[in-house]
Design a protein around this motif. Structure first.
Motif, PDB file in Angstrom:
ATOM      1  N   HIS A  62       0.835  -1.210   0.000  1.00 13.16           N
ATOM      2  CA  HIS A  62       0.000   0.000   0.000  1.00 13.16           C
ATOM      3  C   HIS A  62       0.866   1.255   0.000  1.00 13.16           C
ATOM      4  CE1 HIS A  62      -3.765  -2.119   0.183  1.00 13.16           C
ATOM      5  NE2 HIS A  62      -3.178  -2.964   1.000  1.00 13.16           N
ATOM      6  N   VAL A  63       2.012   1.205   0.645  1.00 13.84           N
ATOM      7  CA  VAL A  63       2.953   2.323   0.559  1.00 13.84           C
ATOM      8  C   VAL A  63       3.428   2.463  -0.895  1.00 13.84           C
ATOM      9  CG1 VAL A  63       5.176   3.247   1.331  1.00 13.84           C
ATOM     10  CG2 VAL A  63       3.667   2.086   2.974  1.00 13.84           C
ATOM     11  N   VAL A  64       3.695   1.337  -1.539  1.00 16.14           N
ATOM     12  CA  VAL A  64       4.100   1.359  -2.950  1.00 16.14           C
ATOM     13  C   VAL A  64       2.971   1.929  -3.810  1.00 16.14           C
ATOM     14  CG1 VAL A  64       4.803  -0.053  -4.936  1.00 16.14           C
ATOM     15  CG2 VAL A  64       5.788  -0.502  -2.677  1.00 16.14           C
ATOM     16  N   ARG A  85      -4.592  15.885  -6.551  1.00 13.70           N
ATOM     17  CA  ARG A  85      -4.094  14.557  -6.949  1.00 13.70           C
ATOM     18  C   ARG A  85      -4.104  13.592  -5.767  1.00 13.70           C
ATOM     19  NH1 ARG A  85       1.031  14.677  -8.604  1.00 13.70           N
ATOM     20  NH2 ARG A  85       1.475  16.857  -8.203  1.00 13.70           N
ATOM     21  N   LEU A  86      -3.874  14.097  -4.562  1.00  6.82           N
ATOM     22  CA  LEU A  86      -3.974  13.270  -3.363  1.00  6.82           C
ATOM     23  C   LEU A  86      -5.406  12.737  -3.230  1.00  6.82           C
ATOM     24  CD1 LEU A  86      -2.444  13.581   0.025  1.00  6.82           C
ATOM     25  CD2 LEU A  86      -4.913  13.759  -0.040  1.00  6.82           C
ATOM     26  N   CYS A  87      -6.394  13.575  -3.491  1.00  9.74           N
ATOM     27  CA  CYS A  87      -7.799  13.138  -3.425  1.00  9.74           C
ATOM     28  C   CYS A  87      -8.088  12.073  -4.482  1.00  9.74           C
ATOM     29  CB  CYS A  87      -8.732  14.328  -3.572  1.00  9.74           C
ATOM     30  SG  CYS A  87      -8.703  15.430  -2.140  1.00  9.74           S
ATOM     31  N   VAL A  88      -7.523  12.237  -5.672  1.00 10.25           N
ATOM     32  CA  VAL A  88      -7.677  11.222  -6.719  1.00 10.25           C
ATOM     33  C   VAL A  88      -7.064   9.899  -6.239  1.00 10.25           C
ATOM     34  CG1 VAL A  88      -6.941  10.540  -9.048  1.00 10.25           C
ATOM     35  CG2 VAL A  88      -7.779  12.864  -8.633  1.00 10.25           C
ATOM     36  N   ALA A  89      -5.873   9.973  -5.650  1.00 13.54           N
ATOM     37  CA  ALA A  89      -5.206   8.763  -5.156  1.00 13.54           C
ATOM     38  C   ALA A  89      -6.034   8.085  -4.059  1.00 13.54           C
ATOM     39  CB  ALA A  89      -3.808   9.105  -4.641  1.00 13.54           C
ATOM     40  N   VAL A  90      -6.601   8.871  -3.158  1.00 14.01           N
ATOM     41  CA  VAL A  90      -7.439   8.300  -2.098  1.00 14.01           C
ATOM     42  C   VAL A  90      -8.668   7.631  -2.714  1.00 14.01           C
ATOM     43  CG1 VAL A  90      -8.907   8.841  -0.099  1.00 14.01           C
ATOM     44  CG2 VAL A  90      -6.614   9.820  -0.269  1.00 14.01           C
ATOM     45  N   ALA A  91      -9.265   8.272  -3.702  1.00 11.93           N
ATOM     46  CA  ALA A  91     -10.445   7.688  -4.353  1.00 11.93           C
ATOM     47  C   ALA A  91     -10.106   6.356  -5.024  1.00 11.93           C
ATOM     48  CB  ALA A  91     -11.029   8.667  -5.368  1.00 11.93           C
ATOM     49  N   VAL A  92      -8.966   6.294  -5.698  1.00 11.09           N
ATOM     50  CA  VAL A  92      -8.557   5.049  -6.358  1.00 11.09           C
ATOM     51  C   VAL A  92      -8.283   3.967  -5.316  1.00 11.09           C
ATOM     52  CG1 VAL A  92      -6.751   3.969  -7.772  1.00 11.09           C
ATOM     53  CG2 VAL A  92      -7.688   6.199  -8.426  1.00 11.09           C
ATOM     54  N   GLU A  93      -7.557   4.314  -4.272  1.00 11.75           N
ATOM     55  CA  GLU A  93      -7.244   3.333  -3.223  1.00 11.75           C
ATOM     56  C   GLU A  93      -8.516   2.881  -2.522  1.00 11.75           C
ATOM     57  OE1 GLU A  93      -4.358   1.017  -0.921  1.00 11.75           O
ATOM     58  OE2 GLU A  93      -4.335   1.995  -2.878  1.00 11.75           O
ATOM     59  N   ALA A  94      -9.428   3.811  -2.275  1.00 11.86           N
ATOM     60  CA  ALA A  94     -10.694   3.463  -1.625  1.00 11.86           C
ATOM     61  C   ALA A  94     -11.503   2.515  -2.508  1.00 11.86           C
ATOM     62  CB  ALA A  94     -11.490   4.731  -1.322  1.00 11.86           C
ATOM     63  N   ALA A  95     -11.544   2.798  -3.805  1.00 12.60           N
ATOM     64  CA  ALA A  95     -12.256   1.911  -4.732  1.00 12.60           C
ATOM     65  C   ALA A  95     -11.631   0.515  -4.712  1.00 12.60           C
ATOM     66  CB  ALA A  95     -12.233   2.492  -6.140  1.00 12.60           C
ATOM     67  N   TRP A  96     -10.292   0.465  -4.645  1.00 12.41           N
ATOM     68  CA  TRP A  96      -9.630  -0.835  -4.575  1.00 12.41           C
ATOM     69  C   TRP A  96      -9.997  -1.559  -3.284  1.00 12.41           C
ATOM     70  CZ3 TRP A  96      -8.182  -4.945  -6.614  1.00 12.41           C
ATOM     71  CH2 TRP A  96      -7.436  -5.884  -5.908  1.00 12.41           C
ATOM     72  N   MET A 133      -1.165   4.104   2.010  1.00 11.47           N
ATOM     73  CA  MET A 133      -1.028   4.633   0.659  1.00 11.47           C
ATOM     74  C   MET A 133      -0.732   6.131   0.714  1.00 11.47           C
ATOM     75  SD  MET A 133      -2.510   6.628  -1.869  1.00 11.47           S
ATOM     76  CE  MET A 133      -4.121   6.901  -1.165  1.00 11.47           C
ATOM     77  N   LEU A 134      -1.450   6.847   1.601  1.00 10.38           N
ATOM     78  CA  LEU A 134      -1.203   8.286   1.769  1.00 10.38           C
ATOM     79  C   LEU A 134       0.243   8.554   2.169  1.00 10.38           C
ATOM     80  CD1 LEU A 134      -4.455   9.531   3.505  1.00 10.38           C
ATOM     81  CD2 LEU A 134      -3.477  10.406   1.388  1.00 10.38           C
TER      82      LEU A 134
END
Length: 189
Positions: A62-64, A85-96, A133-134
């Motif tokens: 998740h760090v990766v 972009r951080l919000c986009v990353a959180v959304a992608v990780e949350a969807a995963w 991930m964050l």
């Protein structure tokens, strides 16, 4: 381009995390480990407590994710601020995290990877995974691309040596399972 992460970005990211937790609870995921404890670290991969606590060997992946998401969003969405972009990353990780905990994906993990007894993540673990991930995203935002790549390779290598599994092998095994890799992984368990 703005490099600062604003309060509104942090609030948006927090809202995404809370929404993810709510969806996971509605899906019937356990809030915490059914063992009744919350641990910072759980090292046994083949146990009922794997993916139930705040961190485990898969935390490294998740760090990766965060390291990768920072650089992918920087390249794909160059006009967005780091906070957006951080919000986009959180959304992608949350969807995963939601997809990873569906019955179909849990079954796929059991069938295709070394995670034979995988039952999905606790909500606590999923929320923590988004946090890890964050961490990776924020680390990548403060280092050159070669530094992020070096950290990603190091984390992948540590997991490979420690448990014979990592993000790269997980992706490979989910897409094209290999009996030879599964046998090699199982030999260490």
């Amino acid at each position: 381009m703005k490099t600062r992460i604003g309060r509104h970005h942090l609030l948006s990211a927090a809202a995404l995390v809370l929404a993810t937790a709510a969806v996971l609870l509605l899906m019937g995921r356990e809030p915490i480990c059914t063992c009744g404890t919350i641990r910072l670290w759980h090292s046994a991969v083949n146990s009922a407590e794997n993916s139930q606590h705040l961190a485990d060997w898969y935390t490294l992946s998740h760090v990766v994710h965060g390291l990768i998401f920072f650089w992918v969003t920087r390249l794909a969405l160059p006009r967005l601020s780091v906070g957006a972009r951080l919000c986009v990353a959180v959304a992608v990780e949350a969807a995963w995290e939601i997809a990873e905990n569906t019955p179909a994906m849990i079954d796929r993990y059991r069938d295709a990877t070394i995670a034979l007894g995988y039952t999905g993540d606790s909500v606590l673990n999923s929320v923590a995974d988004i946090g890890w991930m964050l961490l990776g995203f924020l680390l990548a935002s403060r280092m050159p691309a070669w530094g992020a790549l070096a950290v990603a390779l190091l984390l992948e290598g540590v997991a490979l040596v420690a448990i014979r599994d990592n993000l790269s092998l997980n992706i490979l095994m989910l897409i094209t399972p290999s009996d030879a890799i599964r046998t090699w992984q199982a030999a260490a368990q």
